[in-house]
Write an enzyme that holds these catalytic residues in place. Sequence first.
Site, short mmCIF file in Angstrom:
data_model
loop_
_atom_site.label_atom_id
_atom_site.label_comp_id
_atom_site.label_asym_id
_atom_site.label_seq_id
_atom_site.Cartn_x
_atom_site.Cartn_y
_atom_site.Cartn_z
N HIS A 102 -3.33 -5.54 3.01
CA HIS A 102 -3.16 -5.00 4.47
C HIS A 102 -3.61 -6.56 4.77
CE1 HIS A 102 -1.69 -1.47 4.33
NE2 HIS A 102 -2.83 -1.11 3.75
N CYS B 115 1.03 -1.12 0.39
CA CYS B 115 -0.07 0.40 -0.16
C CYS B 115 0.49 1.06 -0.03
CB CYS B 115 -1.10 0.25 1.27
SG CYS B 115 -2.27 1.67 0.68
N ARG C 77 -12.14 7.13 -0.65
CA ARG C 77 -11.64 5.95 -0.42
C ARG C 77 -12.10 4.28 -0.94
NH1 ARG C 77 -7.76 7.41 3.01
NH2 ARG C 77 -7.20 4.94 3.23
N1 GLN Z 1 -2.06 6.58 1.90
C1 GLN Z 1 -2.10 5.73 0.70
C2 GLN Z 1 -3.97 6.29 0.50
O1 GLN Z 1 -4.34 6.32 1.44
C3 GLN Z 1 -1.57 4.20 1.70
C4 GLN Z 1 -2.99 3.69 2.67
C5 GLN Z 1 -2.17 2.49 3.11
O2 GLN Z 1 -1.22 2.35 3.23
N2 GLN Z 1 -3.51 1.87 3.72
O3 GLN Z 1 -3.42 6.10 -0.52
#
Ligand code: GLN
Length: 239
Positions: free
Chosen positions: A190, A94, A128
């Site tokens: 993740h 990520c 998101r």
């Molecule tokens: N900051 C990044 C995003 O929101 C990565 C997030 C993450 O590592 N879960 O895209």
Amino acid sequence: MIIRIGHLYPDMLNLYGDRGNIIALTQRMLARGIEVKTDSITMGKTFIAEDYDILFIGGGQDFEQDVLLDDLKKGKDVEINKAIHNSTPMLAICGGYQMLGKYYKTYDGKMLEYIGALDFYTLGREKRMIGNYAYKTKEGIEIVGFENHSGRTYLGSVEPLGRIIKGFGNNGEDKTEGARFKNTFATYSHGPVLPKNPRLADLLISKAVENKYGNVKLKPLDDALELKAQQQVMKLYIK
Ligand code: GLN
């Protein structure tokens, strides 16, 4: 045999148990009689890529990714680039994945110039992309994971790590997930990804052992429980 793991920024980039990837790699090597040594490479610490056989970098929030930038540009960027091009096995998750590309423009307009080791860029959006998801690699390995990112990643010449079975992946548009170049595996997954997906863990281990000791066949392990858990995830959330 001894395999040395370099864990980049473990204190800053460790979301949703990303550290579990190190545990999975370690346990799967110990079970085969391979010794493991892991170093934490934190901000301010000198990092020489050649000292490691496997590299790992986890995920973080936009904030941490920004804070790290200065440190990354003080030499770790060059070393990570070297490792990637020298075929050192590397897993990036990520935020750590995004840092291997050209840049990440956050949803509130901040431009983070990254190391450009791989040909892709990432654009943040307010909405998101969150949920359980799954994808399939070119070897046919089905991977289950959990994604939560604002960034939409668009690949240039680099190939994706897999094709989306269900979920968003790189950008929610083109059905690609992650990036793959030589022995670098980058993914939004993740969870952590390796304990849930032992075949991917073994792919990394076998590349590391092969680089260092030549063609060694890894002893198979009993993954009945892991595979059952994976099937259950597929049944409940994916298919
Ligand atoms: N900051 C990044 C995003 O929101 C990565 C997030 C993450 O590592 N879960 O895209």
